[in-house]
Motif scaffolding. Structure first.
Motif, short mmCIF file in Angstrom:
data_model
loop_
_atom_site.label_atom_id
_atom_site.label_comp_id
_atom_site.label_asym_id
_atom_site.label_seq_id
_atom_site.Cartn_x
_atom_site.Cartn_y
_atom_site.Cartn_z
N ILE A 109 17.35 -27.77 -15.52
CA ILE A 109 18.27 -28.67 -14.83
C ILE A 109 18.36 -29.93 -15.66
O ILE A 109 17.37 -30.64 -15.85
N HIS A 110 19.54 -30.21 -16.20
CA HIS A 110 19.77 -31.40 -17.02
C HIS A 110 20.45 -32.44 -16.12
O HIS A 110 21.66 -32.38 -15.92
N GLN A 111 19.64 -33.37 -15.60
CA GLN A 111 20.17 -34.34 -14.64
C GLN A 111 20.53 -35.65 -15.35
O GLN A 111 19.72 -36.21 -16.10
N TYR A 112 21.74 -36.13 -15.08
CA TYR A 112 22.24 -37.37 -15.69
C TYR A 112 22.05 -38.54 -14.73
O TYR A 112 21.69 -38.37 -13.57
N GLU A 113 22.32 -39.76 -15.24
CA GLU A 113 22.11 -40.98 -14.45
C GLU A 113 22.93 -40.99 -13.16
O GLU A 113 22.51 -41.54 -12.16
N ASN A 114 24.09 -40.36 -13.19
CA ASN A 114 24.95 -40.34 -11.98
C ASN A 114 24.51 -39.26 -10.98
O ASN A 114 25.21 -39.01 -10.00
N LYS A 115 23.37 -38.65 -11.23
CA LYS A 115 22.75 -37.61 -10.38
C LYS A 115 23.46 -36.24 -10.48
O LYS A 115 23.03 -35.28 -9.87
N ARG A 116 24.55 -36.16 -11.21
CA ARG A 116 25.15 -34.84 -11.47
C ARG A 116 24.26 -34.12 -12.48
O ARG A 116 23.49 -34.75 -13.21
N TYR A 117 24.38 -32.81 -12.51
CA TYR A 117 23.54 -32.06 -13.45
C TYR A 117 24.23 -30.81 -13.97
O TYR A 117 25.21 -30.33 -13.39
N ASP A 118 23.69 -30.33 -15.09
CA ASP A 118 24.08 -29.05 -15.67
C ASP A 118 22.92 -28.09 -15.43
O ASP A 118 21.76 -28.51 -15.45
N LEU A 119 23.22 -26.83 -15.23
CA LEU A 119 22.19 -25.80 -15.07
C LEU A 119 22.26 -24.86 -16.26
O LEU A 119 23.33 -24.34 -16.58
N VAL A 120 21.12 -24.65 -16.91
CA VAL A 120 21.05 -23.71 -18.04
C VAL A 120 20.12 -22.58 -17.62
O VAL A 120 18.89 -22.75 -17.59
N TYR A 171 35.38 -24.67 -21.19
CA TYR A 171 34.90 -26.03 -21.41
C TYR A 171 34.70 -26.80 -20.12
O TYR A 171 35.54 -26.78 -19.23
N ASN A 172 33.55 -27.48 -20.06
CA ASN A 172 33.15 -28.32 -18.92
C ASN A 172 33.03 -27.55 -17.61
O ASN A 172 33.03 -28.16 -16.54
N LYS A 173 32.95 -26.23 -17.69
CA LYS A 173 32.78 -25.41 -16.49
C LYS A 173 31.62 -24.43 -16.66
O LYS A 173 30.60 -24.57 -16.00
N VAL A 174 31.81 -23.42 -17.53
CA VAL A 174 30.82 -22.36 -17.70
C VAL A 174 30.72 -21.97 -19.17
O VAL A 174 31.73 -21.93 -19.89
N ARG A 175 29.51 -21.67 -19.59
CA ARG A 175 29.28 -21.18 -20.96
C ARG A 175 28.25 -20.05 -20.87
O ARG A 175 27.17 -20.24 -20.31
N ILE A 176 28.58 -18.90 -21.44
CA ILE A 176 27.67 -17.75 -21.48
C ILE A 176 27.61 -17.31 -22.93
O ILE A 176 28.64 -17.08 -23.56
N THR A 184 22.11 -16.80 -22.25
CA THR A 184 21.99 -18.04 -21.50
C THR A 184 23.32 -18.26 -20.78
O THR A 184 24.38 -17.85 -21.26
N LEU A 185 23.22 -18.90 -19.63
CA LEU A 185 24.40 -19.22 -18.82
C LEU A 185 24.29 -20.68 -18.43
O LEU A 185 23.29 -21.09 -17.85
N THR A 186 25.30 -21.45 -18.77
CA THR A 186 25.30 -22.87 -18.43
C THR A 186 26.43 -23.17 -17.46
O THR A 186 27.58 -22.78 -17.71
N LEU A 187 26.10 -23.85 -16.38
CA LEU A 187 27.08 -24.34 -15.42
C LEU A 187 27.12 -25.85 -15.57
O LEU A 187 26.08 -26.52 -15.46
N TYR A 188 28.30 -26.42 -15.82
CA TYR A 188 28.42 -27.84 -16.13
C TYR A 188 28.87 -28.66 -14.91
O TYR A 188 29.67 -28.19 -14.10
N GLY A 189 28.40 -29.92 -14.89
CA GLY A 189 28.91 -30.94 -13.99
C GLY A 189 28.78 -30.64 -12.51
O GLY A 189 29.72 -30.85 -11.75
N ILE A 190 27.62 -30.17 -12.08
CA ILE A 190 27.44 -29.84 -10.67
C ILE A 190 27.15 -31.12 -9.89
O ILE A 190 26.26 -31.91 -10.25
N THR A 191 27.91 -31.31 -8.84
CA THR A 191 27.69 -32.44 -7.95
C THR A 191 26.80 -31.98 -6.82
O THR A 191 27.15 -31.07 -6.08
N PRO A 192 25.59 -32.58 -6.71
CA PRO A 192 24.67 -32.11 -5.67
C PRO A 192 25.17 -32.42 -4.26
O PRO A 192 25.93 -33.36 -4.06
N GLU A 193 24.72 -31.60 -3.31
CA GLU A 193 25.03 -31.83 -1.90
C GLU A 193 24.25 -33.06 -1.43
O GLU A 193 23.13 -33.26 -1.82
#
Length: 194
Positions: A109-120, A171-176, A184-193
């Motif tokens: 989980i790559h969490q950024y300062e704005n609390k959004r994250y990417d999942l790898v 781009y900015n959505k999904v990378r496999i 590897t599967l990356t999901l970008y820019g997930i806004t947490p609940e």
């Protein structure tokens, strides 16, 4: 001593031979038939109608973990640094309770300062199973063809995975991809609940 005279004996085919009287039988008498023993057939147990498989409407529908609330699984912080976008990032790791998409055993989980994250999501396999293929097909429908104009998973992709050159990138959505011969599967820019 006397002599016995033996006369000619007539065969039974002669016309004056009397026939034995025929016994009359009543018409249409059938001999009784015993029906064969039948095994008892169990009555089917009333069951509920089969559940329809839920149609996936969101990327999250493919996962057993809640991708919008990953921190409830208590991932472990492993390092801090800068992300691929140059922004500060904190990286957490989580061993998944079960394989996701029949391939991925761990997630970063790559969490950024704005609390959004990417999942790898990380696998130990190079093989794309049915569930991952369905995810790729769903992504193609949801986001359109990827940047190389590829859509559904096909026979060429099987060759590409064997060669270590498989990828699908939205781009900015999904990378496999499988650049290191593991998917590897990356999901970008997930806004947490919240």
């Amino acid at each position: 001593m006397g002599f016995f005279k033996f006369g000619k004996h007539h065969s039974q085919t002669s016309s004056n031979t009397e026939k034995e009287p025929a016994t009359e039988r009543p018409l249409h008498i059938e001999t009784p038939v015993t029906p064969p023993v039948q095994k008892e057939i169990p009555t089917p147990v009333a069951s509920s109608p089969p559940k329809k498989k839920k149609e996936e409407e969101d990327v999250a529908d493919f996962f057993t973990v809640n991708i919008y609330d990953m921190f409830k699984y208590e991932p472990v912080s492993v390092r801090k640094g800068k992300g691929a976008n140059g922004h500060p990032v904190e990286i957490f790791e989580l061993e998944l309770p079960e394989l996701e998409l029949s391939a991925f055993f761990k997630v970063e989980i790559h969490q950024y300062e704005n609390k959004r994250y990417d999942l790898v999501f990380i696998s130990k396999t190079n093989e794309a199973g049915d569930r991952l293929k369905q995810f790729i097909d769903f992504s193609g429908k949801a986001f359109g063809p990827d940047f190389m104009q590829k859509g559904n998973f096909n026979a060429n992709d099987l060759r590409d995975t064997a060669l270590g050159v498989f990828s699908r990138i939205w781009y900015n959505k999904v990378r496999i991809e499988n650049a290191s011969f593991t998917l590897t599967l990356t999901l970008y820019g997930i806004t947490p609940e919240r």
